[in-house]
Design a protein around this motif. Structure first.
Motif, mmCIF file in Angstrom:
data_model
loop_
_atom_site.group_PDB
_atom_site.id
_atom_site.type_symbol
_atom_site.label_atom_id
_atom_site.label_comp_id
_atom_site.label_asym_id
_atom_site.label_seq_id
_atom_site.Cartn_x
_atom_site.Cartn_y
_atom_site.Cartn_z
ATOM 1 N N PRO A 93 0.812 -1.227 0.000
ATOM 2 C CA PRO A 93 0.000 0.000 0.000
ATOM 3 C C PRO A 93 0.845 1.276 0.000
ATOM 4 O O PRO A 93 0.517 2.234 -0.687
ATOM 5 N N LEU A 94 1.930 1.267 0.760
ATOM 6 C CA LEU A 94 2.761 2.466 0.833
ATOM 7 C C LEU A 94 3.442 2.755 -0.504
ATOM 8 O O LEU A 94 3.424 3.889 -0.988
ATOM 9 N N ALA A 95 4.039 1.728 -1.105
ATOM 10 C CA ALA A 95 4.710 1.919 -2.398
ATOM 11 C C ALA A 95 3.703 2.364 -3.461
ATOM 12 O O ALA A 95 3.999 3.262 -4.257
ATOM 13 N N GLY A 96 2.534 1.741 -3.460
ATOM 14 C CA GLY A 96 1.508 2.142 -4.427
ATOM 15 C C GLY A 96 1.132 3.597 -4.275
ATOM 16 O O GLY A 96 1.049 4.340 -5.259
ATOM 17 N N PHE A 97 0.929 4.037 -3.044
ATOM 18 C CA PHE A 97 0.568 5.431 -2.787
ATOM 19 C C PHE A 97 1.694 6.370 -3.223
ATOM 20 O O PHE A 97 1.454 7.376 -3.897
ATOM 21 N N LEU A 98 2.923 6.050 -2.826
ATOM 22 C CA LEU A 98 4.048 6.928 -3.145
ATOM 23 C C LEU A 98 4.282 7.040 -4.653
ATOM 24 O O LEU A 98 4.571 8.126 -5.154
ATOM 25 N N VAL A 99 4.147 5.941 -5.353
ATOM 26 C CA VAL A 99 4.323 5.970 -6.809
ATOM 27 C C VAL A 99 3.191 6.775 -7.462
ATOM 28 O O VAL A 99 3.419 7.544 -8.396
ATOM 29 N N ILE A 101 1.640 9.320 -6.269
ATOM 30 C CA ILE A 101 1.819 10.757 -6.092
ATOM 31 C C ILE A 101 3.114 11.265 -6.726
ATOM 32 O O ILE A 101 3.461 12.437 -6.580
ATOM 33 N N GLY A 102 3.833 10.371 -7.424
ATOM 34 C CA GLY A 102 5.006 10.793 -8.185
ATOM 35 C C GLY A 102 6.324 10.744 -7.453
ATOM 36 O O GLY A 102 7.303 11.345 -7.896
ATOM 37 N N THR A 103 6.403 10.030 -6.361
ATOM 38 C CA THR A 103 7.655 9.898 -5.613
ATOM 39 C C THR A 103 8.651 9.078 -6.441
ATOM 40 O O THR A 103 8.280 8.044 -6.996
ATOM 41 N N PRO A 104 9.905 9.521 -6.535
ATOM 42 C CA PRO A 104 10.904 8.707 -7.253
ATOM 43 C C PRO A 104 11.012 7.314 -6.629
ATOM 44 O O PRO A 104 10.879 7.167 -5.404
ATOM 45 N N LEU A 105 11.260 6.311 -7.449
ATOM 46 C CA LEU A 105 11.292 4.925 -6.974
ATOM 47 C C LEU A 105 12.323 4.708 -5.870
ATOM 48 O O LEU A 105 12.060 3.989 -4.907
ATOM 49 N N TRP A 106 13.496 5.325 -6.003
ATOM 50 C CA TRP A 106 14.524 5.119 -4.978
ATOM 51 C C TRP A 106 14.062 5.658 -3.625
ATOM 52 O O TRP A 106 14.330 5.059 -2.592
ATOM 53 N N LEU A 107 13.331 6.777 -3.638
ATOM 54 C CA LEU A 107 12.831 7.344 -2.400
ATOM 55 C C LEU A 107 11.674 6.510 -1.833
ATOM 56 O O LEU A 107 11.565 6.316 -0.622
ATOM 57 N N ALA A 108 10.835 5.978 -2.733
ATOM 58 C CA ALA A 108 9.747 5.093 -2.291
ATOM 59 C C ALA A 108 10.327 3.841 -1.638
ATOM 60 O O ALA A 108 9.811 3.365 -0.618
ATOM 61 N N PHE A 109 11.402 3.306 -2.207
ATOM 62 C CA PHE A 109 12.058 2.123 -1.633
ATOM 63 C C PHE A 109 12.559 2.426 -0.217
ATOM 64 O O PHE A 109 12.308 1.664 0.722
ATOM 65 N N ILE A 110 13.249 3.544 -0.067
ATOM 66 C CA ILE A 110 13.766 3.920 1.249
ATOM 67 C C ILE A 110 12.624 4.123 2.236
ATOM 68 O O ILE A 110 12.690 3.680 3.385
ATOM 69 N N ALA A 111 11.555 4.781 1.782
ATOM 70 C CA ALA A 111 10.403 5.016 2.657
ATOM 71 C C ALA A 111 9.765 3.700 3.085
ATOM 72 O O ALA A 111 9.373 3.541 4.243
#
Length: 147
Positions: A93-99, A101-111
């Protein structure tokens, strides 16, 4: 939609299921590769869903490997391995949400890793301690004969 993957992760807690998955790790990898190639040429929602389930089994195998590998406690992989279930449970759910809203993949991974570690330390680990405590108190009560 996330529930089947969550339950598949729970199934890996059963040592018999984890051992069976280890025995079939190569066929699982080959099946995932074949389905990936197949979906490149002939996209199919059904094959895509089966492919995701097989991928989830692969991640479950990696988590089982991390949990049983002997590494020093302060090793970062060991820390991530102990928090593996929280990482698995929260990342979708978190990765889906972050992607979305346009979050870069590397930052989504860290988050996702940070959120999973926080979930492990803030939710999963305290409940594991509580479960052990309740289990011990029931065993002590049963042994002492005070039902």
């Amino acid at each position: 939609g996330f529930l089947p993957y969550w339950w598949l992760g729970v199934a890996f807690l059963n040592p018999k299921i984890a051992a069976a998955a280890r025995r079939y790790s190569l066929p699982l990898l080959l099946a995932w590769c074949a389905m990936t190639v197949l979906t490149l040429y002939e996209p199919s929602a059904f094959v895509g869903e089966i492919r995701k389930l097989v991928f989830t089994c692969g991640i479950g195998l990696i988590i089982c490997w991390l949990e049983t590998t002997r590494v020093r406690r302060e090793n970062p992989l060991s820390v991530i391995g102990r928090a593996g279930y929280s990482l698995y449970a929260y990342h979708g759910p978190l990765a889906g949400f972050l992607v979305l809203i346009g979050t870069p993949l590397w930052l989504a991974f860290i988050a996702c890793v940070a959120f999973g570690l926080a979930g492990y330390h803030g939710v999963e680990r305290p409940f594991m301690r509580l479960g052990r405590s309740l289990s011990r108190s029931r065993i002590d009560t049963a042994v002492s004969g005070n039902f």
